[in-house]
Scaffold this motif. Structure first.
Motif, mmCIF file in Angstrom:
data_model
loop_
_atom_site.group_PDB
_atom_site.id
_atom_site.type_symbol
_atom_site.label_atom_id
_atom_site.label_comp_id
_atom_site.label_asym_id
_atom_site.label_seq_id
_atom_site.Cartn_x
_atom_site.Cartn_y
_atom_site.Cartn_z
ATOM 1 N N SER A 246 0.514 -1.025 -0.169
ATOM 2 C CA SER A 246 -0.164 0.103 -0.093
ATOM 3 C C SER A 246 0.525 1.269 0.605
ATOM 4 O O SER A 246 0.715 2.751 0.880
ATOM 5 C CB SER A 246 -1.162 0.074 1.197
ATOM 6 O OG SER A 246 -1.426 -1.132 1.580
ATOM 7 N N THR A 247 2.475 1.142 -0.741
ATOM 8 C CA THR A 247 3.358 2.869 -0.614
ATOM 9 C C THR A 247 3.333 3.121 -1.873
ATOM 10 O O THR A 247 3.165 2.782 -2.849
ATOM 11 C CB THR A 247 4.176 1.749 0.038
ATOM 12 O OG1 THR A 247 4.398 1.132 1.367
ATOM 13 C CG2 THR A 247 4.675 2.997 -0.504
ATOM 14 N N SER A 248 2.313 4.261 -1.281
ATOM 15 C CA SER A 248 2.120 5.454 -3.145
ATOM 16 C C SER A 248 2.696 6.411 -2.806
ATOM 17 O O SER A 248 4.078 6.786 -1.932
ATOM 18 C CB SER A 248 1.067 6.301 -2.767
ATOM 19 O OG SER A 248 0.900 7.659 -3.372
ATOM 20 N N PRO A 249 3.276 6.562 -4.249
ATOM 21 C CA PRO A 249 4.474 7.070 -4.682
ATOM 22 C C PRO A 249 4.895 8.518 -4.216
ATOM 23 O O PRO A 249 5.631 9.046 -3.948
ATOM 24 C CB PRO A 249 5.030 6.961 -6.414
ATOM 25 C CG PRO A 249 3.628 6.434 -6.200
ATOM 26 C CD PRO A 249 3.583 5.046 -5.770
ATOM 27 N N ASP A 250 3.662 8.701 -4.172
ATOM 28 C CA ASP A 250 2.816 10.010 -3.827
ATOM 29 C C ASP A 250 3.956 10.673 -2.139
ATOM 30 O O ASP A 250 3.437 11.690 -2.535
ATOM 31 C CB ASP A 250 1.241 10.597 -4.238
ATOM 32 C CG ASP A 250 1.359 10.534 -5.365
ATOM 33 O OD1 ASP A 250 1.740 10.611 -6.148
ATOM 34 O OD2 ASP A 250 -0.307 10.543 -5.903
ATOM 35 N N HIS A 251 3.444 9.680 -1.070
ATOM 36 C CA HIS A 251 4.090 9.853 0.118
ATOM 37 C C HIS A 251 5.246 9.333 0.273
ATOM 38 O O HIS A 251 5.886 9.644 1.175
ATOM 39 C CB HIS A 251 2.833 9.204 0.707
ATOM 40 C CG HIS A 251 1.459 10.092 1.216
ATOM 41 N ND1 HIS A 251 1.199 10.404 1.897
ATOM 42 C CD2 HIS A 251 0.738 10.214 -0.204
ATOM 43 C CE1 HIS A 251 -0.077 11.426 1.959
ATOM 44 N NE2 HIS A 251 -0.418 11.009 0.975
ATOM 45 N N LEU A 252 6.489 9.749 -1.146
ATOM 46 C CA LEU A 252 8.065 9.033 -0.714
ATOM 47 C C LEU A 252 8.705 10.166 -1.424
ATOM 48 O O LEU A 252 8.402 11.476 -2.154
ATOM 49 C CB LEU A 252 8.060 8.372 -1.844
ATOM 50 C CG LEU A 252 7.160 6.746 -0.774
ATOM 51 C CD1 LEU A 252 8.009 5.852 -2.331
ATOM 52 C CD2 LEU A 252 7.821 6.210 -0.086
ATOM 53 N N GLY A 253 10.135 10.710 -0.203
ATOM 54 C CA GLY A 253 10.374 11.634 -0.415
ATOM 55 C C GLY A 253 11.282 12.093 -1.586
ATOM 56 O O GLY A 253 10.954 12.814 -2.427
#
Length: 516
Positions: free
Chosen positions: A10-17
């Motif tokens: 469930s890891t969205s690229p939009d929420h990665l630095g």
């Protein structure tokens, strides 16, 4: 040759630095991105969890492998049928781990409870070692990292291994321990999430809308209840304070997981294997955090759900490179085959992007088609700046049948512009039909499992929920939405059984005879 594959649920690229997020959620992931290739238009072919990982492991789209949902017939892969041999295709190199084991002579290791979570036991095919962390995907990083560190301490210095590890912290409900604190409590929310956006989202309906973030599977209810065991996870989003709770909860899950990844990387450095270790970081799907008005769920075939991170740090290959080409997650299999100088399996549907790793060459596709059949039934086409979404079952969200979003101007998918761009929609439908024709030619039984889902009563996470949901809508002042939901989904309201026509005729004849 040593390969570490990190599957961050469930890891969205939009929420990665490293993908441009303004919060420092992922310093350890970001370091791997700086040392490798970061793919910015990378998609799961089939969402959510079970369809995505089945497509990845089999190398085949869900429309062909058969597993596109979380229940019913489409919750299992199609049988191989009369052509099945003593060993099935997944054993004979068709699955990713069996290919790496047989084709590349790698010792394959899995640390994950996923197969048990969804009864997808084909997920195990080809792993030499399997460690089930035992909590059905409800574990936090502190339950996963000890198993990983133990294996690393005992085995990392050996050569020729592939280690696949699942982390689950970004998955709902947000579970980072409260003693971890909140590193983001004084940081602003994403600037697009305004009170105006929230007010617009309050007009929307369906599970994981701002009114109903919880699903009670046992009683088939969408509601706003909370669980004291998960204080980071709200039941609804009535105001911007609750919005902060939602976003901070998700971001804390990512940061907590990332700190555990840092511990894992440090252990690998202590073992002296980090310099030549291949590190692959990806996810089964992203997470809608406001896209299409949905929060904390991976319930659609859109940019929020289906775009996933992909970072490949391959020593001796491109470093600090960004690839913007369109790729599927199942393209990883032929890519690894080319990078490892092994012949690919003919049944795989993917296409190698090894040139992007070796020379930084653009080798993306013209378009990709992504599917979702567990919460809604949708197929969508991503091409150029466009995301076209075709809805076959709206999962009670009252989505339009056709939706079109310009991702350059509207990356969070807030404004459907299908009516203003008919020609673009026609182009998308052409791509969708072209893809569908090609897939059905590969299909052993000529059955599209999306229509199996529809025939069996709709997506698993919507089937049987509407009667209770209409009661909640009436009770919460949204009864005006009920008639349209009932009109669209009469199958959720079975009529009273009627006497067969022949029986009614016989009764009439009997009555007339008695009257004489």
């Amino acid at each position: 040759m040593r390969i570490l594959f990190l599957d961050l649920d469930s890891t969205s690229p939009d929420h990665l630095g490293c993908y441009g997020y303004h919060r420092n959620t992922s310093p350890n992931i970001d370091r791997m991105a700086a040392e490798g290739v970061r793919f910015t238009n990378y998609y799961t072919s089939d969402a959510p969890c079970a369809p995505s990982r089945t497509a990845l492991m089999s190398g085949k789209f869900g429309i062909v492998n058969g597993l596109v949902g979380h229940g019913g017939t489409a919750g299992d892969m199609k049988l191989e049928g009369t052509e099945r041999e003593l060993m099935g295709k997944l054993t004979r190199g068709g699955a990713l781990p069996s290919f790496l084991n047989l084709g590349a002579d790698l010792h394959t290791v899995l640390i994950s409870p996923f197969a048990q979570r969804h009864s997808t036991f084909h997920f195990y095919a080809g792993f030499n070692e399997i460690m089930n962390t035992g909590r059905y995907g409800n574990e936090s990083a502190e339950h996963v990292t000890p198993a990983a560190l133990d294996w690393v301490a005992r085995n990392a210095s050996r050569d020729n291994w592939f280690l696949y590890i699942n982390y689950w912290d970004p998955h709902t409900p947000y579970r980072a321990p409260m003693e971890f604190g909140n590193p983001f409590e004084h940081e602003p929310l994403p600037d697009w999430l305004t009170e105006e956006v929230l007010e617009r989202h309050k007009t929307m309906v369906g599970s994981h809308s701002v009114h109903e973030l919880n699903i009670d599977h046992r009683n088939k209810k969408y509601n706003n209840e909370t669980n004291p065991n998960f204080p980071r996870h709200p039941g609804d989003i009535p105001d911007m304070d609750a919005m902060r709770t939602m976003i901070d909860g998700y971001d804390c899950g990512i940061r907590y997981m990332d700190e555990h990844l840092g511990r894992l990387f440090a252990a690998l450095e202590e073992q002296g294997v980090m310099d030549d270790l291949i590190v692959i970081i990806s996810a089964d799907h992203g997470e809608n955090m406001g896209q299409l008005g949905i929060y904390g769920e991976h319930a659609t075939a859109d940019q929020g759900t289906c775009r996933i991170p992909m970072i490949i740090r391959w020593p001796g290959m491109q470093q600090g490179s960004v690839d913007g080409g369109l790729h599927y997650h199942l393209d990883l299999l032929p890519t690894l085959a080319e990078m490892l100088d092994c012949p690919p399996i003919p049944d795989w549907h993917g296409r190698s992007y090894a040139p992007a790793l070796k020379e930084g060459t653009d080798c993306g596709r013209d378009y990709v088609v992504v599917s979702q059949c567990a919460h809604v039934a949708q197929r969508s086409v991503r091409f150029r700046d466009w995301m076209y979404i075709r809805t076959y079952h709206d999962g009670f969200h009252l989505f339009d049948e056709e939706m079109l979003y310009n991702l350059a101007e509207d990356p969070k998918e807030q404004f459907n512009v299908a009516a203003q761009h008919i020609a673009i929609c026609h182009e998308a439908v052409y791509y969708l039909n072209q893809w569908h024709d090609n897939m059905m030619r590969l299909n052993s039984d000529a059955v599209d499992p999306l229509w199996t889902v529809i025939r069996e009563g709709g997506p698993f996470h919507a089937r049987g929920y509407l009667q209770e949901y209409t009661k909640r809508l009436e009770e919460t002042g949204r009864g005006h939405l009920v008639p349209e939901l009932v009109r669209r989904h009469p199958e959720e309201f079975p009529a009273e059984p009627k006497a067969p026509v022949l029986g009614r005729m016989q009764a009439k004849i009997g009555a007339k005879m008695a009257g004489k």
